[in-house]
Every structure is written in C-alpha cells, then in structure tokens.
Design an enzyme around this catalytic site. Structure first.
Site, mmCIF file in Angstrom:
data_model
loop_
_atom_site.group_PDB
_atom_site.id
_atom_site.type_symbol
_atom_site.label_atom_id
_atom_site.label_comp_id
_atom_site.label_asym_id
_atom_site.label_seq_id
_atom_site.Cartn_x
_atom_site.Cartn_y
_atom_site.Cartn_z
ATOM 1 N N HIS A 1 27.071 36.367 -54.402
ATOM 2 C CA HIS A 1 26.179 35.996 -53.300
ATOM 3 C C HIS A 1 25.147 37.082 -53.040
ATOM 4 O O HIS A 1 25.413 38.275 -53.172
ATOM 5 C CB HIS A 1 26.934 35.587 -52.039
ATOM 6 C CG HIS A 1 27.706 36.661 -51.345
ATOM 7 N ND1 HIS A 1 27.145 37.454 -50.379
ATOM 8 C CD2 HIS A 1 28.994 37.059 -51.457
ATOM 9 C CE1 HIS A 1 28.059 38.291 -49.914
ATOM 10 N NE2 HIS A 1 29.195 38.077 -50.564
ATOM 11 N N ASP B 1 28.721 44.591 -50.692
ATOM 12 C CA ASP B 1 29.174 43.206 -50.608
ATOM 13 C C ASP B 1 27.928 42.341 -50.422
ATOM 14 O O ASP B 1 27.412 42.257 -49.322
ATOM 15 C CB ASP B 1 30.157 43.081 -49.440
ATOM 16 C CG ASP B 1 30.546 41.649 -49.119
ATOM 17 O OD1 ASP B 1 30.243 40.755 -49.914
ATOM 18 O OD2 ASP B 1 31.161 41.450 -48.045
ATOM 19 N N GLU C 1 26.733 33.228 -47.982
ATOM 20 C CA GLU C 1 28.191 33.379 -48.063
ATOM 21 C C GLU C 1 28.762 33.834 -46.734
ATOM 22 O O GLU C 1 29.789 33.351 -46.276
ATOM 23 C CB GLU C 1 28.557 34.378 -49.168
ATOM 24 C CG GLU C 1 30.038 34.371 -49.543
ATOM 25 C CD GLU C 1 30.896 35.424 -48.820
ATOM 26 O OE1 GLU C 1 32.119 35.413 -49.024
ATOM 27 O OE2 GLU C 1 30.364 36.227 -48.034
ATOM 28 N N GLU C 2 28.068 34.794 -46.104
ATOM 29 C CA GLU C 2 28.629 35.462 -44.921
ATOM 30 C C GLU C 2 28.676 34.557 -43.692
ATOM 31 O O GLU C 2 29.272 34.924 -42.687
ATOM 32 C CB GLU C 2 27.815 36.733 -44.596
ATOM 33 C CG GLU C 2 27.754 37.763 -45.718
ATOM 34 C CD GLU C 2 29.097 38.435 -46.020
ATOM 35 O OE1 GLU C 2 30.095 38.084 -45.354
ATOM 36 O OE2 GLU C 2 29.138 39.266 -46.931
ATOM 37 N N HIS D 1 31.213 45.352 -44.657
ATOM 38 C CA HIS D 1 30.461 44.831 -43.509
ATOM 39 C C HIS D 1 30.039 45.941 -42.541
ATOM 40 O O HIS D 1 29.974 45.723 -41.337
ATOM 41 C CB HIS D 1 31.266 43.754 -42.759
ATOM 42 C CG HIS D 1 31.392 42.492 -43.563
ATOM 43 N ND1 HIS D 1 31.675 41.288 -43.008
ATOM 44 C CD2 HIS D 1 31.243 42.264 -44.903
ATOM 45 C CE1 HIS D 1 31.708 40.360 -43.961
ATOM 46 N NE2 HIS D 1 31.464 40.948 -45.127
#
Lengths: 340, 341
Positions: B64, B174, B202-203, B313
């Site tokens: 992603h 990420d 995605e998140e 994150h």
C-alpha cells in the site's frame, strides 16, 4: 544583521544544562564582535563587558540563559536501549516516538521507544521518565564505545519558518533571549553608552539558575535584566496567565522585581513606540532575576520575556518580530540615562 | 537501489486518500519495466509484468502507498485548527510534533500546553485527539483560511535517518518498504507473469485492496507489508511479537486474516532453502490488505511477507535493512513456487 540566521544558528547547537559548551562557543563567537574580551567562566557562563568612559557609571547586567532542557544518560540496558533522566521540566505525554540526538563521543540519532496502537490496547498510560527507552539501532557493546553515562540527549527537531514571522525549534527557550541581546548590542554598537554593561549568557538556568547565581556575584552589577521567555497564549489557554505572540516583549511586574526598572522599561517602550505588554507575577519569577535581585546586598532587577508557545516541548514557537522588538527596547533603554 | 527507493519513498507525503505523490513516483519508476500500467478509479496503480512463462495461476503482489496522517476539520477563531487522525494514531505521537500541511508544504506544529501550566493529574493523562490542535503561526481565522482549507492533509515532517549500523528510522516505513520491494522486483526478469498492485487507503480500512483485488481477480496474492515489532527492553517472550534482525515475518493469523497454510509453510521452506532467517508473529495482532484480498470474489489464497518494524504509525518507525533485503529475496522465490502449489 540577519536575525533569522542567528536564531537558526543558536537553536541548532546543543547545550543541555551543565553541558553548554557547544551553545556557549556559538554564543561567544556572536558576542565577541561587541565584546572582544568575552570569555567562558568555570561554570560555563559566557561573559562579556562593554565599558563606559565613566568608570563610576552604573553597572548594568543583561542576561539570557544558554542552557536548554533535555535528558541525561543514566544506563544502557542489555538489549542496547538507553535509559535517561530528565534535565529540567519535560512533558512526558509527548515522549513516544520522539527523534533525539545522543551527544556521546559523536552525536548519534535515536528514537524514544513506543508501543504502537496495534498492540497497546487499553493499557496505555503516560510513561515515567524511568520507563523511557531510547533506541539507537546499536547493541550494548557498540553503544558503550560511543556513549558514556552522563552524556546529554536533545530533541531532534528542525528549525522551521511558520506564518506571520513565527519560527519553531526546540531550544528557543532561551536562545531567542540571547539573539535579542545580540540584536540590542548591534543597535547600540555606534553609541557611547551611559553605563558599564556586562552581558551574561548563563548556564544551568533550567536546573535552578545556578550559573546566574555565581556569575552575578562576580559581576556585582547595580541593575540586572533577565531576558527569558514566557507563556504565549494559544488555543484554549487562560489569557490571564499568558502574553500574546507578536505583541512585543513582556515587561515583568512583581513584588520581587524593581518597580523603578519595570517603569523605566515601560516608559522607554512608550516613548519609542515599541509594542510591549506586561507580565504580572505575584512573587518569584522562575527566572534568573530571582537570583540577581538578592545577590550580595541586593540588585535592582527586572524580567523581559519573549512570548513563546509550547514551552519545553520539541516544537517551541516564537515570533522573530518579538525578538527584534525586545532587542530594540533593550537598546533604547540602555541609551537612556537612568539614575540609580 | 532498494535502499534508495526506500529513502525517496519515505520522504514523500501520502496519507490515505492523498497518495498522489507516491503514485507519481511509482509510475515514473516502473514505466520502463512494466508491460502495462493502469490507475484504477480509487487511485491504485495496477501494473502487469510478463514473466518467462505464462503463469498457470494468476499471481498478484501488492503493497500500500498510503501512510497514517491527519486531516484539518475546523479552523478556530484564533487561527489554530482542529485535526482528526487518518488511520490509527496515538495522540501521544502527534502532540508537540513538527508537521507539514497541504500540497504547498506549509510548516506547522501540533501544540502542547506547557508542562508548567498542567496540574499533576493532567501531566499523567494521555492527550485526546479532540484536545489537539494545529498551529501554523496564523494570527487569526482569516489568515489561516488564506493559507489552508478544510480537508487539507497534515503529515509528519519527513526525515530519514540510518541509525546504528543497519537500521533505518523514518515515518511511513509502513508501507513504503513494500512499495520499494515491488519497485525492485518489477525491474528484474521474473519466472512467471505477475500483477503488481500499489494500493491506496489501507490505513482507513483496506479499501484500495478491496477494489483492486476484484479488478485483478488473482488466484494467489502476496501482500508486502511492515508489521509491528515490540522487541524493546522489558518485553519478553511472546510480548515482543516479532524482532528486528530475525528476518521476514510470515504470520499464520492476525486480526484481519487466517493465512493460507500451504503458502505459510512454503515461505518458511523457501527461507530455509536459501538460508535466510524467517519468523512468525507470537501474538494475534494487527492486520493488512490481506483482510480484503483473501475474501475477494470467491476467495484468494493469500500470504503476507512483512518486515518487522518498531514504533509503527509514528513519525519515527524503525526497521532493519537486512530484513527488508530478505523480504525481497523471499518474495522473489515465492513468485516461482507459489503458482506451482
């Protein structure tokens, strides 16, 4: 004079309390232009003098503190994480995942460990300083080659320009005070002044005004002004406790400060159309002025504060215009002859 | 090249729904290698690459493009702005941070009331998102409105540092790690045809993956990710979940997916054959695009290959460059073997 560049230089060097050497060298080189005999004393204070032709003229001390809040290395774990203590007052709520620099034999990057939301669940809490772990990517044996216990750690945030003449950086408390004094010296550099002037960039303010205590004893001034920062109003703050950014220097008024000096600063600001605001306190000020006023037999003291948002966080905000106006006010005040 | 891709990708800002910068970078870097490139209606990049042989089963490899970030929801009268998280972020990694705002990269700070003005209870209380605000230095609402509009994205300030000997510290690892691995794979000669999908959103709920998996309609999917490692001092045994330096992470199950057991076993067998380390997660935690892909249409056999990553994150996540290299090796081997199971 490029004030922005001076602020950038001053806030980009490290100087956690008790280890102000790098910040001290930068401040010293700025000061030497105006005080060729400037030096660093055994407490780490940077001191310079500008003498009047009249040796009997009043002796004025202008001070801003050199040190910044930060951390000190207390141990290295078996897994190679660094544990620290705080130097000065820090906000533990914002520690997870902060970038830091560890000032060992060389400066290395690190990050304060955190547990991400995927794993932390409901057990999240604000960590104690003794729970903080700094991840440097090195093993314990590699780290031991670079880092010793007692090394200092600083936040690693850049100098940023914001809207409205504002800037953000992590050590503007009190490097912006130093910058304002340098700016004042530039403004008066062509003038004969009616005072003997000593400039002090003091060490260890954040751990109890230690540098100021010893320096003021040696300097033995008649009048002392501590140029520091104070709380600037931000969203949801109490306007009674805060000044405003871009509204000029905050002139201190307090039972522990000299009413005469406060009034003369206010008069100077008024007569020169320099924006100003007051900072009313009801006792000690939490600045070096607390040390100055009771040094030896007593010194007439006042505070001049640059309004700053988010004090002691990695992203402190001030306005360059306020720094400039603080310098202007100091310069005009020094040009006046005040009896004492 | 892998590390250069990773650095350049991490320095781009692309919160969910705002993946343009990463999408453009990817299209630019695959245009000479892909046989076809399509951008789907949500913004995902779907690139076909021919292999030496036509594959007996359709294989999709995905990563992603989006990262977690913030979005401006309201401008206060004093010129500060209210913000909401885009993706799962703890307020504690946002408060007091420098950030960049909008397409014009305006500098800002997420304000924190000075510790001096907090009472002892407030000092021990985690901040809530509703109490955070963005400060760009604007003097009032009017000036703020001239500089930004509601819905403007806010990103962690980009920074990319090599720490220690072989680790990297950056925002957005990420899943720029997955994107970088795909950019490397697409340059190489591959044994079978592969569809490379660079996915959006995605998140915020695996949304790009859901649409792309339908369009691509694969038989087998390999999802490249960064997964959460908690191998810090004080975490023992299973609480570490997985560890940096111990190789690619291949999970049997997480919060989104129970993975295909045959692909799971194959991944470990391939690592053993190539003599590279491999690990699984010791807690059922996290999730990734597999959650949407494995349930697409009538079902897709799916495996995720992830680089272990600390402080996910946050503005400063940490991964091991050797692990990322080994994820690349494992994925390359899986292209050949996965379609033959």
């Amino acid at each position: 004079m490029n004030l922005l560049e001076i602020l950038d230089n001053l806030s980009s060097v490290d100087g956690v309390s008790g280890n102000e050497n790098n910040a001290g060298m930068t401040a010293l080189s700025l000061l030497k232009k105006y005080c060729p005999d400037a030096y660093i004393d055994k407490m780490g204070n940077v001191i310079g003098n500008i003498y009047s032709n009249d040796k009997k003229a009043p002796h004025i001390l202008l001070d801003a503190h050199l040190d910044q809040v930060g951390f000190i290395v207390t141990s290295i774990t078996e897994e190679g994480f660094i544990k620290v203590g705080n130097v000065g007052g820090l906000d533990m709520r914002l520690m997870p995942a902060q970038n830091v620099i560890i000032h060992g034999k060389k400066a290395i990057n690190g990050v304060i460990a955190s547990i991400p939301p995927h794993l932390s669940g409901d057990e999240q809490k604000v960590l104690d300083i003794t729970d903080l772990l700094i991840d440097t990517g090195y093993s314990k044996s590699e780290l031991s080659e670079i880092i010793s216990l007692g090394n200092r750690v600083t936040f690693d945030t850049p100098f940023m320009k914001l809207a409205n003449e504002c800037i953000a950086a992590h050590s503007l408390d009190d490097r912006c005070g130093i910058a304002s004094i340098i700016y004042a010296l530039e403004l008066i550099s062509d003038n004969e002044i009616p005072y003997n002037l000593t400039v002090l960039f003091s060490s260890q303010e954040e751990v109890g005004e230690c540098g100021a205590e010893t320096a003021v004893y040696n300097i033995n001034p008649d009048i002392a002004i501590a140029v520091d920062v104070s709380f600037a109003l931000s969203h949801n703050d109490d306007p009674i406790k805060c000044g405003k950014i871009n509204a000029g220097p905050m002139i201190g008024i307090s039972p522990t400060l000299s009413k005469e000096i406060s009034d003369s600063l206010i008069d100077t600001a008024k007569s020169n159309n320099i924006p100003w605001q007051t900072e009313i306190m009801n006792g000690t000020t939490g600045t070096n002025a607390d040390r100055f006023s009771v040094s030896r037999g007593g010194v007439k003291s006042c505070t001049l504060s640059i309004p700053l948002r988010y004090m002691h966080t990695p992203s402190e905000i001030i306005s360059v215009t306020d720094v400039q106006n603080t310098g202007k006010l100091l310069a005009e005040w020094i040009r006046r002859s005040v009896s004492c | 090249m892998l590390n250069k891709y990773l650095e350049e990708l991490c320095l781009l800002c692309a919160a969910s729904g705002n993946e343009k910068a990463v999408r453009e970078y990817i299209c630019e870097n695959i245009k000479h290698y892909a046989d076809s490139i399509k951008i789907d209606p949500l913004g995902s990049v779907i690139a076909e690459k021919k292999g030496r042989k036509q594959s007996p089963k359709k294989l999709m490899i995905s990563a992603h493009m989006d990262e977690v970030g913030l979005i401006i929801t309201y401008i206060n009268d004093d010129g500060t702005m209210q913000i909401a998280p885009v993706g799962g972020i703890d307020a504690s990694v946002v408060i007091g941070r420098p950030v960049v705002v909008g397409d014009n990269n305006i500098n800002g700070v997420i304000g924190a009331k000075p510790v001096h003005l907090l009472n002892s209870n407030q000092r021990k209380e985690l901040p809530k998102f509703s109490e955070l605000y963005l400060d760009i230095g604007a003097k009032n609402k009017k000036q703020a409105e001239e500089l930004i509009s509601l819905g403007t994205y806010v990103h962690f300030l980009p920074s990319f540092n090599i720490i220690g000997d072989i680790k990297v510290c950056s925002k957005a690892l990420d899943d720029r790690i997955g994107c970088a691995i795909m950019l490397e794979l697409i340059k190489e000669e591959i044994p079978y045809d592969v569809t490379f999908a660079f996915l959006v959103q995605e998140e915020v709920g695996l949304r790009g993956a859901k649409a792309a998996a339908f369009s691509v309609n694969p038989d087998i999917a390999i999802v490249l990710e960064a997964t959460t490692a908690a191998d810090i001092s004080g975490a023992n045994g299973d609480a570490k979940v997985c560890s940096l330096g111990n190789g690619p992470v291949v999970s049997f199950m997480d919060r989104s997916t129970i993975y295909d057991r045959e692909l799971y076993n194959l991944a470990f067998a391939e690592c053993k054959r190539m003599d590279i380390p491999c690990q699984t997660k010791t807690r059922i935690a996290g999730g990734n695009d597999s959650g949407a892909i494995h349930m697409s249409r009538g079902g897709v056999r799916t495996i995720a290959v992830s680089a272990p990553c600390r402080y996910l994150h946050s503005p400063s996540s940490v991964a091991d460059l050797n692990d990322i290299q080994n994820c690349l090796k494992l994925t390359k081997a899986m292209i050949e073997k996965a379609v033959e199971i």
